[in-house]
Design a protein around this motif. Structure first.
Motif, mmCIF file in Angstrom:
data_model
loop_
_atom_site.group_PDB
_atom_site.id
_atom_site.type_symbol
_atom_site.label_atom_id
_atom_site.label_comp_id
_atom_site.label_asym_id
_atom_site.label_seq_id
_atom_site.Cartn_x
_atom_site.Cartn_y
_atom_site.Cartn_z
ATOM 1 N N ASN A 120 0.831 -1.194 0.000
ATOM 2 C CA ASN A 120 0.000 0.000 0.000
ATOM 3 C C ASN A 120 0.871 1.252 0.000
ATOM 4 N N LEU A 121 0.604 2.129 -0.957
ATOM 5 C CA LEU A 121 1.307 3.402 -1.061
ATOM 6 C C LEU A 121 0.271 4.450 -1.463
ATOM 7 N N VAL A 131 13.135 -3.842 -7.615
ATOM 8 C CA VAL A 131 12.266 -4.033 -8.783
ATOM 9 C C VAL A 131 12.279 -2.751 -9.613
ATOM 10 N N PRO A 132 12.608 -2.818 -10.906
ATOM 11 C CA PRO A 132 12.582 -1.618 -11.734
ATOM 12 C C PRO A 132 11.140 -1.174 -11.989
ATOM 13 N N GLU A 189 10.968 7.669 -1.616
ATOM 14 C CA GLU A 189 9.904 6.808 -1.103
ATOM 15 C C GLU A 189 9.536 5.719 -2.105
ATOM 16 N N LEU A 190 9.470 6.090 -3.367
ATOM 17 C CA LEU A 190 9.118 5.109 -4.391
ATOM 18 C C LEU A 190 10.203 4.050 -4.542
ATOM 19 N N GLU A 191 11.443 4.456 -4.486
ATOM 20 C CA GLU A 191 12.529 3.480 -4.589
ATOM 21 C C GLU A 191 12.520 2.526 -3.402
ATOM 22 N N GLN A 192 12.163 3.035 -2.229
ATOM 23 C CA GLN A 192 12.054 2.155 -1.072
ATOM 24 C C GLN A 192 10.929 1.144 -1.273
#
Length: 281
Positions: A199-200, A229-230, A221-224
């Motif tokens: 959930n984001l 996963v690319p 935050e998105l990279e975390q």
């Protein structure tokens, strides 16, 4: 004239150049058309989520907001006067969530790169000195937009089933935390989420004034969330493929473009016999 900044454009740029762009007013709600008629940005056309940005269908096959056919969407763009050289800016009054980001994604999906979302939406435009008008826009209809295929990645329920627990992929549910947890469900008949999803919430991408947070902060935050996963192996979903586009917009803003949209999202998934959490059986 300065080039159109993408994927977000600020209200000061729009105040200078709004006469040179095709504005799409993407506000939603039962009174959205009346609100548009009462006051919108000069030259804007109303992009109706239910009529223009989706197609009628069976919720169990495609969800609440399936994409229109490519032919119908290209005809709509032509009716609005959008051609390959047109600059397009979409706005709403919800920070892009409902439903400017959906329009942005759909315009890009036919190969049109000169499209942006107004950062901060209608409120930012008013603050920058753009005054609302009740005058209907002057349109010069054109032939349907020349596109032969959708060019952005989408997945269906079978694809999600195949990848939802695969560590090489990431399924991201952008609905509010309480909907993801199954504590509330204001729209669809069953609460919960797809097993394997993380959930984001998309609303967390915005600052209190409705503008997007800085790209570097979003990227971290998105990279975390993505881990190793690319973006090209990430799948974004929400309730019906609308607010997921807001996170796709945030990813583009953060330099992490390329994730796929599950258009049917929870509204399709929950109407099937596929697994879900919490398990209501």
């Amino acid at each position: 004239m300065e080039p159109l900044p993408t994927p977000l454009v600020d209200a000061d740029w729009l105040a200078r150049y709004h006469r040179a762009v095709r504005l799409l007013d993407c506000r939603v709600g039962p009174d959205a058309e009346a609100r548009f008629a009462a006051g919108h940005l000069p030259g804007a056309v109303w992009a109706d989520l239910e009529r223009d940005l989706s197609a009628p269908g069976e919720f169990a096959v495609g969800g609440r907001h399936p994409l229109p056919s490519l032919e119908d969407w290209c005809a709509t763009l032509g009716r609005w006067g959008v051609g390959p050289e047109t600059l397009v800016v979409a706005y709403d009054d919800r920070g892009g969530m409902l439903a400017a980001a959906r329009a942005w994604w759909m315009v890009r999906a036919v190969g049109h790169d000169a499209v942006a979302v107004l950062d901060g939406g209608l409120q930012a435009a008013f603050a920058a000195g753009l005054a609302p008008t009740a005058e209907p826009p002057t349109l010069e209809p054109r032939l349907p937009y020349p596109a032969s295929a959708w060019r952005l990645p989408t997945v269906n329920a079978g694809d999600v089933e195949a990848h939802r627990t695969d560590p090489a992929h990431r399924l991201i549910d952008v609905r509010a935390a309480e909907r993801f947890a199954g504590e509330v469900e204001p729209i669809d008949p069953i609460a919960g989420h797809i097993p394997g999803a993380i959930n984001l919430p998309c609303a967390a991408q915005l600052q209190p004034d409705g503008r997007f947070r800085p790209a570097a902060a979003l990227r971290a935050e998105l990279e975390q969330a993505l881990g190793d996963v690319p973006p090209s192996r990430a799948i974004l979903q929400c309730g019906s493929g609308v607010t997921a586009c807001h996170t796709l917009l945030g990813m583009a803003h953060a330099g992490l473009d390329g994730a796929a949209l599950y258009v049917g999202s929870w509204s399709e998934w929950c109407r099937s016999d596929r697994p879900r959490e919490p398990d209501a059986s």
